[in-house]
Scaffold this motif. Structure first.
Motif, PDB file in Angstrom:
ATOM      1  N   HIS A  57      43.240  41.664  34.969  1.00 55.68           N
ATOM      2  CA  HIS A  57      44.226  40.524  34.981  1.00 55.68           C
ATOM      3  C   HIS A  57      44.044  39.559  33.732  1.00 55.68           C
ATOM      4  O   HIS A  57      43.095  39.716  33.194  1.00 55.68           O
ATOM      5  N   ILE A  58      45.156  39.158  33.215  1.00 56.01           N
ATOM      6  CA  ILE A  58      45.096  38.198  32.392  1.00 56.01           C
ATOM      7  C   ILE A  58      44.674  36.619  33.089  1.00 56.01           C
ATOM      8  O   ILE A  58      45.585  36.185  33.897  1.00 56.01           O
ATOM      9  N   THR A  59      43.667  36.051  32.608  1.00 61.83           N
ATOM     10  CA  THR A  59      43.513  34.711  33.451  1.00 61.83           C
ATOM     11  C   THR A  59      44.016  33.722  32.729  1.00 61.83           C
ATOM     12  O   THR A  59      44.077  33.549  31.380  1.00 61.83           O
ATOM     13  N   SER A  77      35.577  38.033  30.883  1.00 66.26           N
ATOM     14  CA  SER A  77      36.860  38.420  30.614  1.00 66.26           C
ATOM     15  C   SER A  77      36.997  39.852  29.805  1.00 66.26           C
ATOM     16  O   SER A  77      36.353  39.597  28.919  1.00 66.26           O
ATOM     17  N   SER A  79      39.788  41.109  29.274  1.00 60.30           N
ATOM     18  CA  SER A  79      41.235  41.090  28.772  1.00 60.30           C
ATOM     19  C   SER A  79      41.438  39.693  28.133  1.00 60.30           C
ATOM     20  O   SER A  79      40.585  38.934  27.570  1.00 60.30           O
ATOM     21  N   ALA A  80      42.600  39.139  28.308  1.00 59.15           N
ATOM     22  CA  ALA A  80      43.028  38.077  27.495  1.00 59.15           C
ATOM     23  C   ALA A  80      42.788  36.858  28.598  1.00 59.15           C
ATOM     24  O   ALA A  80      42.852  36.963  29.755  1.00 59.15           O
ATOM     25  N   ASN A 105      41.227  37.034  21.748  1.00 59.86           N
ATOM     26  CA  ASN A 105      41.724  37.103  23.017  1.00 59.86           C
ATOM     27  C   ASN A 105      41.566  35.864  23.948  1.00 59.86           C
ATOM     28  O   ASN A 105      41.970  35.924  24.888  1.00 59.86           O
ATOM     29  N   ILE A 124      52.391  36.949  25.717  1.00 62.69           N
ATOM     30  CA  ILE A 124      50.933  37.355  25.925  1.00 62.69           C
ATOM     31  C   ILE A 124      50.868  38.410  26.824  1.00 62.69           C
ATOM     32  O   ILE A 124      50.166  39.707  26.668  1.00 62.69           O
ATOM     33  N   ALA A 125      51.465  38.359  27.993  1.00 61.05           N
ATOM     34  CA  ALA A 125      51.486  39.137  29.246  1.00 61.05           C
ATOM     35  C   ALA A 125      52.166  40.478  28.720  1.00 61.05           C
ATOM     36  O   ALA A 125      51.645  41.511  29.283  1.00 61.05           O
ATOM     37  N   TYR A 128      49.482  42.630  26.433  1.00 56.64           N
ATOM     38  CA  TYR A 128      48.556  43.102  26.999  1.00 56.64           C
ATOM     39  C   TYR A 128      49.130  44.179  28.274  1.00 56.64           C
ATOM     40  O   TYR A 128      48.152  44.939  28.714  1.00 56.64           O
ATOM     41  N   GLN A 130      49.570  43.431  31.573  1.00 56.60           N
ATOM     42  CA  GLN A 130      48.761  43.205  32.753  1.00 56.60           C
ATOM     43  C   GLN A 130      49.374  41.960  33.267  1.00 56.60           C
ATOM     44  O   GLN A 130      49.803  41.155  33.005  1.00 56.60           O
ATOM     45  N   LEU A 132      49.279  38.355  35.782  1.00 54.00           N
ATOM     46  CA  LEU A 132      48.799  36.958  35.623  1.00 54.00           C
ATOM     47  C   LEU A 132      47.663  36.724  36.764  1.00 54.00           C
ATOM     48  O   LEU A 132      48.113  36.822  37.763  1.00 54.00           O
TER      49      LEU A 132
END
Length: 560
Positions: A57-59, A77, A79-80, A105, A124-125, A128, A130, A132
Motif C-alpha cells: 500500500h501507499i501510506t 515502507s 513503497s511510497a 519515495n 502518485i497512486a 505506483y 497501489q 492508499l
C-alpha cells in the motif's frame, strides 16, 4: 528545553517540549487557546500509529507530528510514503521535513486546497499502482478540518467507487465542464448551481493548449474533483487526436457532448473516437438516425431551452430606441459564408455552381450537404469526393448551409419590410437590403441586451437557420420567457413542444407573413394571450433546469 516560534497569524505561539534533546510534545496557541499535538506519551502514540502500516500500500499520513511515525514508516515502507502537512510553524519546530525532504519515495504535499493535494496523491497512486492507506494524526484534523478531512473524503470508499466503474453513488452527479466561449455554458453553469449539482469548470477558451499541459489539466481535475462524467457543448475541448477520450476511458468516466449546432459539421473530424463511453445529445431530433449510422450508440434528443433567471418579465421596454412594431435579430451570414467558402478552396463546378447548389439545398428537406450532392448533383459529388482534407470538406458543406440560410433569411425579412422593421445584426444587412423601409441596429449582446430588447417589439420576427430544418432555435424559448411575442417559421418538431396558434404563432410559407404581421400588430389582446400561454409552458417544461435534469438522469441510467 523550550523553543518558541511564531508564523501563522492565527497561531500566536508554538512551543516545543524536549527532554535530553528528544522532542516530547508540541503545544500550539491558537486564538488564545493552547492545544497539544499529542500530550503525554506522544512518541508511543506515534509508534502505535505507524503500526497501522500495510504492505503493498501507499501510506498517506495526515500530518507529520513529532516525527517518530515518519521515521518508523521510512524504515518499514517498501513503497511510497506521502505526508500531507502545511503547518509550517510545527514543521519548523520538529525539523522533520528538513531532515528527510530529499528522501526517495517520500513525498511532501502542502498545496493550498484539498483538491490540489488530492490530485497529487492520485498522480502518485497511479505511478505506483497501489491502493492508499491513510494514517491520521487527530490533532491535524482538529486544527484544519476543512483541509485534512477534505483530502481524505476524496479517497473514501464512495469516491473511489465512482472511478472504478461503480459510478453515481451520490444523489447528484458530479460534472466536469469543459468550458469555452460558447453562450450555452453560462446557462449550464447557472442551472447546475440552482439544482445544487456539484461541478468544476476547466476553461479551455479558444486557444490551443500544449498537449502536456492539456493532459495534466484533465488528469488533475479528474483526480481531485472525481467527476461522474464530463460535459461539453459541440465537442468543444475534445481534441481530434483522442487524448481526452483515452484518459476518460482509462478512468471509466463517460463523455457527454450536447450538440446545439450541426454535429455533422463537427464529428467527421473525430471519426476515430466513436465508442460506447460517449453520449451524444442533439437539439435536433432529425439527426439521431444519421448519428447512429456514424457508429454512436448512446444518442439522445435534448432541445434548447431558456435561462428563466435571465430571460424574465421586466417593467416593459426601457429604451426608446428599441421601441418598434416589429424587429428581427440575426446575422446576415454574408461574412460567415464568405469565410467558409474561402476556406474550402474549391475550384471547378463546385465553385461555379455554389449559389445554385445552396439555393436548391435550402429548398429541399435534406440536412446533409454530402447526401444532397450525392443524390441530386452526382457530377458535383464526384468532385466533392475528391477533397481529401476533412476540414476543407466541412468548410464547403458549412458554406452551402450558410449561403442557403442567407437566402432564406433575406426572403423572409423582405416580407416584413412594408412594416418598417428594426433589424439588429451585422452590417451585411446594409448590402442585402434597400436603403429605405427599415432601421438598422448594430449586433446586440445575448446576455446583456436581448432580455431587455425583446419586450420592446410588438412582434419579434424569427426565421430559423437552414442547419436545422426540423428543430427550433433559442429565440422560440427566450422571447416568450421575457414576455415578448414571437412570430416564427414552422418547424415540424415545434408541435412536440408547443400548442400551435395557442402557445406559438407560425407561418408555413413566406406568403403568410404579411397577413400574420398585420393581424397581430392590431390585436394587443391576442398577443398577450399567446405570450401568457407560451411562458406558462416554457416555465413548466423548457428551462435549462429541465434540460440539465433530463441530461443527468439519462447519463445516470446509461452509465451507472
Amino acid at each position: 528545553m523550550v523553543a518558541n516560534l511564531t508564523y501563522d497569524p492565527m497561531v500566536s505561539a508554538v512551543t516545543k517540549i524536549e527532554t535530553d534533546g528528544i522532542i516530547q510534545d508540541i503545544r500550539v496557541t491558537v486564538d488564545a487557546k493552547t492545544k497539544h499535538l499529542w500530550g503525554r506519551f506522544g512518541k508511543n502514540k506515534e509508534l502505535e500509529l505507524a503500526a497501522g502500516y500495510k504492505e503493498q500500500h501507499i501510506t498517506v499520513m495526515l500530518g507529520s507530528g513529532l516525527g517518530f511515525a515518519v521515521e518508523e514508516l521510512i524504515k518499514k515502507s517498501g513503497s511510497a510514503l506521502i505526508i500531507i502537512d502545511r503547518e509550517k510553524h510545527i514543521l519548523a519546530a520538529t525539523e522533520i521535513k528538513k531532515k528527510y525532504h530529499n528522501r526517495e519515495n517520500l513525498y511532501w504535499i502542502d498545496d493550498d486546497t484539498p483538491e490540489e493535494a488530492a490530485a497529487k496523491i492520485s498522480d502518485i497512486a497511479e505511478k505506483y499502482g497501489q491502493p492508499l492507506n491513510f494514517l491520521k494524526i487527530p490533532f491535524y484534523l482538529r486544527l484544519n478540518p476543512q483541509y485534512y478531512c477534505g483530502i481524505e473524503k476524496y479517497f473514501s470508499t464512495e469516491a473511489q467507487g465512482r472511478n472504478s466503474g461503480a459510478g453515481f453513488k451520490s444523489i447528484q452527479p458530479r460534472i466536469l465542464l469543459l468550458t469555452s466561449q460558447y453562450f450555452l455554458m453560462g446557462e449550464i453553469e447557472a442551472a447546475c448551481t440552482r439544482l445544487e449539482i456539484p461541478f468544476q469548470m476547466i476553461n479551455l477558451d479558444s486557444r490551443e493548449s500544449e498537449l502536456e499541459h492539456f493532459v495534466k489539466t484533465i488528469v488533475k481535475a479528474i483526480s481531485g474533483f472525481r467527476p461522474d462524467f464530463v460535459l461539453t457543448v459541440n465537442h468543444l475541448g475534445v481534441d481530434q487526436e483522442g487524448y481526452l477520450n483515452t484518459i476518460l476511458q482509462k478512468y471509466k468516466i463517460p463523455l457527454a457532448s450536447w450538440f446545439v449546432d450541426n454535429p455533422h459539421l463537427i464529428l467527421p473530424l473525430y471519426a476515430r473516437q466513436v465508442n460506447n463511453n460517449t453520449a451524444l445529445f442533439t437539439w435536433d431530433a432529425d439527426r439521431m438516425e444519421s448519428l447512429s449510422a456514424m457508429g454512436y450508440q448512446n444518442i439522445f434528443h435534448l432541445p434548447l431551452g431558456t435561462d428563466q433567471n435571465r430571460f424574465k418579465p421586466s417593467g416593459g421596454c426601457t429604451k426608446n430606441k428599441w421601441q418598434t412594431d416589429i424587429s428581427f435579430v440575426g446575422n446576415s451570414m454574408t461574412t460567415k459564408t464568405a469565410r467558409r467558402f474561402s476556406a474550402s478552396k474549391v475550384t471547378g463546378i463546385l465553385r461555379k455552381d455554389f449559389k445554385e447548389i445552396a439555393a436548391q439545398f435550402g429548398a429541399h428537406d435534406d440536412f446533409s450537404v454530402e447526401k444532397f450532392l450525392k443524390e441530386r448533383y452526382p457530377q458535383h459529388f464526384m468532385e466533392f469526393d475528391k477533397i481529401t482534407s476533412p476540414a476543407k470538406r466541412l468548410a464547403y458543406e458549412t458554406a452551402v448551409i450558410w449561403q442557403a440560410t442567407l437566402e432564406y433569411r433575406l426572403s423572409c425579412v423582405n416580407k416584413i419590410l412594408p412594416f418598417n422593421p428594426l433589424i439588429a445584426g451585422d452590417e451585411g444587412w446594409k448590402d442585402l437590403l434597400p436603403s429605405t423601409n427599415w432601421k438598422y441596429h448594430p449586433e446586440l449582446s445575448y446576455y446583456e441586451d436581448l432580455p431587455n430588447f425583446y419586450p420592446c417589439s410588438k412582434i419579434n420576427f424569427n426565421c430559423t437557420s437552414q442547419q436545422m430544418k426540423g428543430a427550433v432555435n433559442q429565440r422560440v424559448f427566450d422571447v416568450p420567457a421575457c414576455n415578448g411575442f414571437l412570430l416564427t417559421d414552422h418547424r415540424h418538431q415545434i408541435s412536440t413542444m408547443f400548442d400551435p396558434d395557442k402557445e406559438i404563432v407560425l407561418y408555413k410559407t413566406n406568403e403568410e407573413i404579411p397577413d400574420l404581421v398585420q393581424k397581430y400588430l392590431k390585436d394587443d389582446k391576442a398577443r398577450k394571450k399567446v405570450i401568457t400561454a407560451a411562458r406558462k409552458r416554457i416555465m413548466a417544461e423548457h428551462t435549462y433546469d429541465h434540460r440539465m435534469t433530463k441530461l443527468t438522469d439519462i447519463i445516470r441510467s446509461t452509465f451507472a
